[in-house]
Design an enzyme around this catalytic site. Structure first.
Site, PDB file in Angstrom:
ATOM      1  N   GLY B  10     -24.865  -7.839  -0.416  1.00 15.78           N
ATOM      2  CA  GLY B  10     -24.426  -9.177  -0.810  1.00 15.78           C
ATOM      3  C   GLY B  10     -23.005  -9.420  -0.340  1.00 15.78           C
ATOM      4  CB  SER B  11     -21.608 -11.066   2.304  1.00 11.58           C
ATOM      5  OG  SER B  11     -22.441 -12.190   2.553  1.00 11.58           O
ATOM      6  N   GLY B  12     -21.033 -12.354  -1.087  1.00 10.11           N
ATOM      7  CA  GLY B  12     -20.282 -13.399  -1.787  1.00 10.11           C
ATOM      8  C   GLY B  12     -18.971 -12.826  -2.291  1.00 10.11           C
ATOM      9  N   GLY B  15     -19.181  -9.102  -3.690  1.00  9.17           N
ATOM     10  CA  GLY B  15     -19.427  -8.106  -2.648  1.00  9.17           C
ATOM     11  C   GLY B  15     -18.203  -7.874  -1.779  1.00  9.17           C
ATOM     12  CG  ASP B 208     -33.590 -11.504  -3.144  1.00  7.99           C
ATOM     13  OD1 ASP B 208     -34.524 -12.100  -3.714  1.00  7.99           O
ATOM     14  OD2 ASP B 208     -33.055 -11.912  -2.098  1.00  7.99           O
ATOM     15  CG  HIS B 229     -23.570 -28.433 -14.242  1.00 10.53           C
ATOM     16  ND1 HIS B 229     -23.307 -29.776 -14.297  1.00 10.53           N
ATOM     17  CD2 HIS B 229     -22.374 -27.821 -14.083  1.00 10.53           C
ATOM     18  CE1 HIS B 229     -21.995 -29.961 -14.154  1.00 10.53           C
ATOM     19  NE2 HIS B 229     -21.412 -28.793 -14.031  1.00 10.53           N
ATOM     20  NE  ARG B 266     -20.283 -26.529 -17.007  1.00 10.65           N
ATOM     21  CZ  ARG B 266     -19.886 -25.782 -15.995  1.00 10.65           C
ATOM     22  NH1 ARG B 266     -20.509 -24.643 -15.725  1.00 10.65           N
ATOM     23  NH2 ARG B 266     -18.876 -26.142 -15.244  1.00 10.65           N
ATOM     24  CG  HIS B 326     -24.424 -24.584 -12.802  1.00 12.08           C
ATOM     25  ND1 HIS B 326     -24.232 -25.028 -11.513  1.00 12.08           N
ATOM     26  CD2 HIS B 326     -23.187 -24.271 -13.280  1.00 12.08           C
ATOM     27  CE1 HIS B 326     -22.927 -24.988 -11.238  1.00 12.08           C
ATOM     28  NE2 HIS B 326     -22.286 -24.512 -12.277  1.00 12.08           N
ATOM     29  CB  SER B 367     -18.530 -17.813 -12.727  1.00  9.63           C
ATOM     30  OG  SER B 367     -18.041 -19.020 -12.215  1.00  9.63           O
TER      31      SER B 367
END
Lengths: 231, 534
Positions: B10-12, B15, B208, B229, B266, B326, B367
């Site tokens: 994962g490359s967010g 990661g 995943d 949301h 929310r 969301h 987050s």
């Protein structure tokens, strides 16, 4: 109401064909691709993630202009192709990795200490989503495939503006960099985020001159005379 | 076979933060991603990044605990909040240009549920600018990327439960390959994508990594907690930022009546909207009174998105909206070292993990903080992990090659999975969404288990090897089925209402459920229980 999509599959003969698809009205081009894939032709291949214009993955060419598929509503007769100056992998999927290497070539990252008070000067440059639309619109690519290109240069400008060390990047963008740009402004027109790489490149030229570099094009403009002999 | 010290999937934001920390500590790092490095949901986070000053830390901890509705761990929340300022400074030193106020100081704002102003932002592109900054730094630090790699399974020693790599489908070649590593960090994002068509998330948010951890013998938890949301565009589910309400936008129903205080948390606002919609009323966001000049200055992204996706000029027209999935609080159950429960040498960070920080509901601005601060922690802990075994021969690669081969040749493709995917999204949204009840949840669970039984009758029409996105969509759907099953079992057994989980047949909080739902598999069969909060 239809669009034409240029398909590509290196295993097929011919490798490339144009195919027509109906337009699902009211939907964006990316949503049209998804409708085509899920209801008409599951082999249509394209990229897309965020749907809202911030991930940069769905850029394609519409009637010769680079667009984000998620931010464009298709019109009757539109001709859709993969991004220019990128190696096509399949249909509308292109190799962006190779193009992102320009970020390494140009050392587009923080070097030295950060200058926080300059952050407001790079608000726009830091909105880049790496969609490569500017790169695909740049006519220099047709004559010099090693040209670093607009988005990497805008990024260099961003980092040198907010850092104490500009030398690392300025040194890296002299070859195939700032001086190869023709200042035509196609990149600026293509950017979906309103970034102006042309202006950033002009600023980088000034910075380069301040750092002791010269415009190599000027050195060649000797009008056939040899000034080295003196008058 | 590719070998490295630390494999990050994962490359967010999580990661890349983990990768940079591990690299800084001298480890050899590979980041594998199913797309390209910056095509992650991190780029969609607009609001900001919570960082507390020394005087504010305790309040930040208290706010986060309160929002978690009894399911947050004070130890983990402590760890995150106390490192929040350092995490922010780290990003600033990487050149992430946060917004400044008129005095030239870093600007911050209130977010819903926060006592103090502590949310730092970079216009309405906070996540985008963080992610791009992390990517630039990753290139500078020579971190290796394997792009177009779709995670199939973790490689785990059946006896010791130690994870020593993962198998991937190389989307560009169609080959199944393995990457072996001394430790693995899963940073694959959340699972709002199971609500297909009813989520603000990008495509591919199918959990995943969570599904892979559970298949490998690991544990997931609290999957029933999904934040909805309140303001997504009605047709496209595109997010309209909370800033629209913060600036004075309000809701009206189709009778033109206001029905809720727009600035409530929310989950409460989403429930009020869901009630209106269930009475066959439409719900609109009204920002017309702000005027076009102010709107183009304050909400330029929103103006553009309304025009493109709904063909609406928000300065003159009402914006039709609905509440959609969301953010997912549940995920891979991790210990205080962020190590996945039931496994060794496998860490998880970011939205895919459940580090017991957000509990039953997430505080706005936490987050982005979590992905950075916990990403850094995961990177460090993964480097310090001492693997016990050499890379032993493992049968996972052969199994996964056989599976992909079967999808090409044995799955009959008599049932169109795209239709099932759309149907699943719809029934999950309407029965396991903002408001839930026993009958609805049981119905969806039955339908979902039928889809699991029919899975081999689904399949792919595209038989190409290279860049087969039909195949990727199909495997993602398989993961969505596994993750949604856990979500439904949790929601069905949690006979109470807590945070984002609301049961109309059990509308009150019940102390006997102040516990985590825990999920694992035995011989491929899903097991679940509740475990007390530590």
């Amino acid at each position: 109401m239809k669009i034409t999509i240029k398909r590509f599959d290196k295993r097929k003969e011919p490798q490339s064909i144009d195919m027509n698809y109906p337009i699902f009205e009211g939907l964006t081009l990316l949503e049209n691709f998804i409708k085509i894939k899920t209801t008409i032709d599951p082999t249509l291949s394209f990229n897309g993630v965020c749907r809202s214009g911030v991930c940069g993955s769905c850029s394609i060419t519409v009637n010769g202009k680079a667009k984000l598929a998620c931010s464009y509503k298709p019109k009757d007769g539109d001709h859709i192709e993969p991004l220019s100056y990128h190696k096509v992998q399949r249909d509308l999927i292109v190799d962006k990795n190779k193009v992102h290497n320009t970020l390494e070539t140009s050392h587009a990252a923080m070097h030295g200490d950060v200058i926080v008070e300059n952050f407001p000067k790079v608000t726009i440059q830091s909105d880049c989503i790496l969609c490569n639309s500017c790169f695909a619109s740049c006519p220099v690519m047709a004559v010099n495939e090693n040209f670093i290109g607009p988005f990497a240069l805008s990024r260099v400008y961003k980092y040198i503006t907010i850092s104490s060390d500009s030398k690392t990047s300025i040194d890296a963008i002299q070859q195939n960099g700032v001086w190869d740009c023709t200042l035509c402004g196609e990149c600026t027109l293509a950017c979906p985020q309103g970034i102006d790489p042309k202006m950033d490149i002009m600023n980088l030229r000034s910075k380069s001159v301040q750092s002791g570099y010269m415009d190599p094009n000027m050195q060649n403009m000797n009008f056939g005379l040899d000034f080295t002999q003196g008058f | 076979m590719v070998v490295t010290d630390i494999l990050i999937i994962g490359s967010g934001g999580a990661g890349l933060s983990a990768a940079l920390r591990a690299k800084e500590l001298g480890a050899d790092v590979i980041v594998a991603t199913k797309t390209l490095p910056t095509n992650a949901n991190t780029c969609m986070a607009q609001g900001g990044f919570n960082a507390s000053s020394s005087e504010d830390i305790q309040t930040h901890i208290d706010d986060t605990l309160k929002s978690s509705r009894g399911l947050g761990s004070s130890t983990m929340i402590d760890l995150m909040c106390k490192s929040s300022k350092a995490s922010l400074d780290w990003l600033i030193n990487l050149g992430v240009p946060f917004s400044l106020d008129s005095n030239g100081d870093l600007a911050n704002r209130f977010m819903g549920g926060s006592t103090n102003k502590r949310t730092y932002y970079a216009e309405d592109y906070t996540g985008l600018k963080i992610l791009q900054g992390l990517y630039d730094e990753s290139l500078k630090r020579d971190i290796s990327f394997l792009t177009n790699r779709y995670l199939l399974n973790l490689i785990v020693d059946e006896e010791t439960k130690e994870v020593s790599g993962a198998t991937f489908l190389d989307i560009s070649s169609g080959n199944v390959e393995e990457v072996r590593a001394k430790s693995v960090i899963v940073a694959t994002g959340g699972y709002s994508g199971v609500y297909g068509g009813f989520t603000t998330n990008g495509f591919g948010s199918t959990g995943d990594g969570i599904a892979a951890v559970v298949r490998a013998g690991g544990v997931a938890s609290d999957l029933e907690f999904v934040q909805f949301h309140p303001t997504a565009l009605k047709k496209s589910s595109i997010l309209i930022s909370e800033a629209a309400r913060g600036e004075g936008g309000y809701f009206v129903n189709s009778d033109g009546v206001r029905f809720v205080d727009e600035l409530l948390p929310r989950d409460e606002v989403s429930r009020a909207i869901a009630k209106e919609l269930s009475q066959n009323k439409e719900v609109f966001l009204d920002v017309r009174h702000l005027g076009s000049e102010k709107l183009s200055h304050l909400l330029p992204q929103e103006l553009k998105l309304c025009k493109i996706h709904e063909n609406i000029d928000m300065a003159n027209e009402l914006i039709p909206i609905k509440s959609v999935a969301h953010y997912t609080m549940g995920g891979i159950e991790v210990d205080q070292k962020l190590q996945a429960g039931g496994l060794k040498g496998c860490f998880a960070a970011g939205e895919c993990s459940n580090a017991h920080i957000h509990g039953a509901n997430r505080l706005g601005g936490n987050s982005l903080l979590e992905i950075i601060s916990m990403g850094l922690v995961a990177g460090e802990n993964a480097v310090n992990y001492e693997s016990k075994s050499e890379f032993k021969e493992n049968s996972q690669l052969a199994k996964d090659k056989a599976f992909i081969n079967a999808v090409y040749h044995n799955f009959t493709n008599q049932i169109n999975f795209y239709e099932k995917r759309e149907f699943l999204g719809k029934i999950l949204y309407h029965n396991a969404g903002v408001i839930r009840n026993d009958t609805g949840l049981k119905g969806v669970l039955a339908a979902l288990r039928q889809m699991q039984r029919e899975f081999t009758f689904m399949g792919i029409s595209d038989k190409s090897k290279e860049f087969n996105t039909n195949l990727i969509d199909f495997i993602e759907f398989g993961n969505a089925l596994e993750v949604a099953e856990m979500l439904l079992v949790g929601a069905l057994h949690r006979n109470e209402s807590r945070g984002a989980h609301h049961r109309e047949d059990f509308p009150e909080l019940n102390d006997t459920f102040q516990s985590h739902s825990i999920f694992w598999k035995e011989d491929g069969v899903l097991c679940a229980e509740f475990k007390d909060v530590k």
